[in-house]
Design an enzyme around this catalytic site. Sequence first.
Site, PDB file in Angstrom:
ATOM      1  N   SER A 185     -11.759  10.749  38.097  1.00 14.06           N
ATOM      2  CA  SER A 185     -11.176  11.675  39.068  1.00 14.06           C
ATOM      3  C   SER A 185     -12.175  12.527  39.827  1.00 14.06           C
ATOM      4  O   SER A 185     -11.871  13.022  40.897  1.00 14.06           O
ATOM      5  CB  SER A 185     -10.182  12.591  38.359  1.00 14.06           C
ATOM      6  N   HIS A 213      -5.622   7.753  38.940  1.00 11.17           N
ATOM      7  CA  HIS A 213      -6.192   7.716  40.293  1.00 11.17           C
ATOM      8  C   HIS A 213      -6.310   6.297  40.840  1.00 11.17           C
ATOM      9  O   HIS A 213      -6.818   6.103  41.941  1.00 11.17           O
ATOM     10  CB  HIS A 213      -7.565   8.392  40.303  1.00 11.17           C
ATOM     11  N   LYS A 244       0.134  11.576  42.171  1.00 10.76           N
ATOM     12  CA  LYS A 244      -0.932  11.224  43.125  1.00 10.76           C
ATOM     13  C   LYS A 244      -0.375  10.196  44.119  1.00 10.76           C
ATOM     14  O   LYS A 244       0.306  10.597  45.066  1.00 10.76           O
ATOM     15  CB  LYS A 244      -2.165  10.774  42.353  1.00 10.76           C
TER      16      LYS A 244
HETATM   17  C1  LIG Z   1      -7.225  11.003  34.873  1.00 12.33           C
HETATM   18  C2  LIG Z   1      -6.049  11.922  34.886  1.00 12.33           C
HETATM   19  N1  LIG Z   1      -5.107  11.791  33.933  1.00 12.33           N
HETATM   20  C3  LIG Z   1      -4.033  12.596  33.902  1.00 12.33           C
HETATM   21  C4  LIG Z   1      -3.842  13.580  34.840  1.00 12.33           C
HETATM   22  C5  LIG Z   1      -2.662  14.494  34.745  1.00 12.33           C
HETATM   23  O1  LIG Z   1      -1.718  14.191  35.689  1.00 12.33           O
HETATM   24  P1  LIG Z   1      -0.563  15.221  36.115  1.00 12.33           P
HETATM   25  O2  LIG Z   1      -1.042  15.918  37.316  1.00 12.33           O
HETATM   26  O3  LIG Z   1       0.607  14.346  36.376  1.00 12.33           O
HETATM   27  O4  LIG Z   1      -0.329  16.135  34.968  1.00 12.33           O
HETATM   28  C6  LIG Z   1      -4.787  13.745  35.847  1.00 12.33           C
HETATM   29  C7  LIG Z   1      -4.574  14.799  36.867  1.00 12.33           C
HETATM   30  O5  LIG Z   1      -5.421  15.332  37.467  1.00 12.33           O
HETATM   31  C8  LIG Z   1      -5.916  12.903  35.874  1.00 12.33           C
HETATM   32  O6  LIG Z   1      -6.864  13.055  36.800  1.00 12.33           O
END
Ligand SMILES: Cc1ncc(COP(=O)(O)O)c(C=O)c1O
Length: 397
Positions: A185, A213, A244
């Site tokens: 990310s 992502h 996203k």
């Molecule tokens: C790699 C990764 N996993 C999980 C999440 C968590 O997602 P959510 O925004 O739906 O809580 C994110 C969010 O930034 C992320 O970048």
Amino acid sequence: MGLLSKLNNVAKTRQALFPTGVDPLNVVIDEIYSSTEASFGGQRVLLAGTNNYLGLTFDQQCIDAAREALLKEGTGTTGSRMANGTYAGHRALEQELANFYGCSHAIVFSTGFVANLGAISTLAGVGDVIVLDADSHASIYDACKMSGAEMIRFRHNSLADLEKKLQRLGSRAAKTLIIVEGIYSMLGDCAPLAEIAALKRKYGAWLMVDEAHSMGVLGNQGRGMAEAAGVERDVDFIVGTFSKSLGAIGGFCVSNHPELDLIRYVCRSYVFTASPSPSTIASVRAALRVIQAKPELRTKLWENSAQLYQGLKQLGFELGPNVSPIVAIRMPTKEMTLLAWKALLDRGIYVNLVFPPAAPAGMSLLRCSVSAAHTSEQIDIVLQAFAELQPLAKTSG
Ligand SMILES: Cc1ncc(COP(=O)(O)O)c(C=O)c1O
């Protein structure tokens, strides 16, 4: 030395962010005009840091579906999935996610964060081992802590280090869950998933991929890195988010292991939190149809990504290793990052400011994310604003 003294350091850190007169970690959007434009503090800005990869937050089909569900089913479920919070829409979305991934089982959670927290901490427990990439998202780290499993990190994207750690485990590899992300990310770099899957097979471990992502972004059908790398059959569990590419909020886990369905009974972040609202579920279902019906969105996303990445590279900025919808500019110091972030904002461009621990390896980043909804002209405007920051680029490295 009371209870709250630990927050003194937070106060100091926050103070250090203020020389620009704006708290960059507390930005308030006054009005949102589209998936690429908004206003902050009375100023209209181009959004270049949203994770809205396909621009679906303003997709008409998603909005119509959400509106219809809102009017028919109300504003919220007021209950957990296990109690009164499972509506027909939640079940339908699970079936549609399972179909999309060609998997037999899917579970919908309230966010991607709690999908990781719940799935990982329920699938792995005391006596098991989790081998995770060092640059994993906070939700993965927290899940590992909660699980009670032994947690072993391998160097970011290092196959040699992963293999060394798996080798050392010997027969314990059979009780080991490897966790990686599809696209990371912060720097936008990809996991070498084909090779990781080969190691998983060689040592008889289990593999989970967080496609937060990469869903909607990678693969011919938009299923993510596992699809792009041709290793979907080797991936035991895929977790992801609706926040996203799907333009809403919520999370999920899919798998061919029938045991996934059993975690509904014991997974605390599924049992003890309210389920996503009917309008959210309806918009996610519509978004899932859109990403399948409109592969051209992915094509546009990658065109925009290449335009921004190549343009910034030509300007001399230090970027992540590959073209990706996440384009992170590595800055020499925290202070310069802060000044550059504010200078971009003054030019009407919003990007994300990222400091450690959110950024890996002590880096300070200006993190851009590209959307299929950006026009080529908008990407040029972003590049023009960065061009005016070039003096900072020259000192980077
Ligand atoms: C790699 C990764 N996993 C999980 C999440 C968590 O997602 P959510 O925004 O739906 O809580 C994110 C969010 O930034 C992320 O970048």
